[in-house]
Design an enzyme around this catalytic site. Structure first.
Site, mmCIF file in Angstrom:
data_model
loop_
_atom_site.group_PDB
_atom_site.id
_atom_site.type_symbol
_atom_site.label_atom_id
_atom_site.label_comp_id
_atom_site.label_asym_id
_atom_site.label_seq_id
_atom_site.Cartn_x
_atom_site.Cartn_y
_atom_site.Cartn_z
ATOM 1 N N HIS A 199 0.841 -1.190 0.000
ATOM 2 C CA HIS A 199 0.000 0.000 0.000
ATOM 3 C C HIS A 199 0.886 1.255 0.000
ATOM 4 C CE1 HIS A 199 -3.216 -2.741 0.970
ATOM 5 N NE2 HIS A 199 -4.094 -1.762 1.059
ATOM 6 N N GLU A 202 -1.724 6.447 -1.442
ATOM 7 C CA GLU A 202 -3.151 6.610 -1.148
ATOM 8 C C GLU A 202 -3.299 7.754 -0.150
ATOM 9 O OE1 GLU A 202 -6.960 4.059 0.637
ATOM 10 O OE2 GLU A 202 -4.915 3.450 1.099
ATOM 11 N N ASP A 280 -11.254 -2.989 -2.752
ATOM 12 C CA ASP A 280 -10.603 -2.616 -1.495
ATOM 13 C C ASP A 280 -11.308 -3.217 -0.268
ATOM 14 O OD1 ASP A 280 -8.628 -1.492 0.040
ATOM 15 O OD2 ASP A 280 -9.239 0.589 -0.264
#
Length: 339
Positions: A199, A202, A280
């Protein structure tokens, strides 16, 4: 919050998903059923109403996620979560899903990793037997659980190989826990042959993408969309063909972008960055994987050929074995009319 994605027509094309959090697939009704079966109370603050999880912003969302996950207590629970999600995906024309699995969440409720895995694997097997869908697992570390926990989880995955456990990811509080501290955890996973993604880009900017790309083995990025703020980085992603697992509705729901019109997926595609579509944590955002393909058609103007190309990108970037990948790609390119 975006409109419920049931408002979008699910395109009649085959789909694949590389980015969905296992516990985050459990809808409110399933959380209630599991709590009743386990005779545990659902923590206060989990729900806004009968069909909606309660959260205000990203960090509050992470907290609500943990509250809901706390009622998933047994191997049978994990079987049901995986099975119900994969069957729902198959009903929308999805052929392959990589679920992001957090051993730390299972450990927190007293499950061993053997019990945790047994439930997940049974869910994969049962969904395949019913629908033909293929499911695989990415073991995830959680930044905000600390470096020691991350390295323990990575070592556990390395010491217990399984054909369904194909990758390694890192989630959690992206801005508060930057990637370099987790280099050893990624090295353990990469050296064990697990595909690596992380990740980034974001809730932190391009710097988080650059840092994630320095981790051992990382060839995909979960989200990565804020790379658009750095043209040199976008060019690097395109040149290196780093695949982004893009979750448009999540990005809008969590305020990364105000609207779909502001989302950079079309610009990233135009720059030659390979992208996939993913949901997600679907029930938290009113999403489905089919709905994300619908968003791409309705808001980004992608036609069926482009959507199928995105599926092909996902299958090409999947951390699945070559034989299964070849079968999935063959089915994609030799499909009958419709799916």
């Amino acid at each position: 919050m975006p409109a419920d994605l049931t408002d979008y027509v699910v395109p009649d094309v085959p789909k694949a998903e590389l980015h969905v959090h296992l516990e985050g697939t459990a809808r409110p009704d399933l959380i209630r059923r599991l709590a009743a079966r386990n005779k545990v109370a659902i923590p206060d603050g989990t729900f806004e109403d009968e069909d909606t999880f309660r959260w205000r912003d990203f960090l509050d969302f992470l907290n609500t996620y943990d509250l809901a996950a706390s009622v998933i207590r047994t191997a049978a629970d994990y079987r049901d979560v995986v099975y119900e999600y994969l069957v729902a995906c198959a009903a929308e024309g999805t052929r392959y899903v990589e679920l992001i699995s957090s051993p730390d969440h299972a450990r927190a409720v007293g499950l061993t990793e053997a019990e945790h895995r047994a439930g997940i694997f049974q869910g994969i097997d049962d969904a395949r037997a019913q629908t033909g869908i293929e499911g695989r697992i990415l073991v995830s570390i959680v930044r905000n659980f600390g470096v020691e926990a991350a390295e323990r989880t990575a070592q556990e995955a390395a010491d217990n190989p399984h054909e369904y456990v194909v990758g390694f990811n890192m989630a959690g509080d992206e801005a508060g826990f930057p990637p370099p501290d987790f280099t050893r955890a990624f090295a353990i996973a990469h050296d064990a042959g697990l595909g690596c993604t992380c990740h980034a880009g974001e809730h932190a900017g391009p710097e988080s993408v650059r840092a994630a790309l320095q981790l051992p083995g990382v060839v995909r990025l979960s989200h990565g969309v804020r790379a658009i703020e750095d043209p040199d980085l976008v060019r690097e992603l395109a040149e290196r063909q780093i695949v982004l697992e893009v979750c448009p509705t999540s990005n809008v729901a969590l305020g990364v972008y105000a609207t779909y019109a502001d989302h950079p997926l079309p610009a990233l595609m135009a720059a030659g960055v390979p992208v996939t579509l993913a949901s997600d944590d679907p029930p938290y955002f009113g999403a489905t994987i089919g709905g994300e393909y619908g968003v791409a058609r309705a808001h980004f103007g992608l036609d069926d050929e482009q959507l199928v190309a995105i599926t092909a990108t996902a299958l090409g970037a999947a951390f699945v074995d070559d034989q299964t990948r070849a079968a999935l790609l063959n089915g994609l390119h030799n499909r009958p009319l419709g799916l």
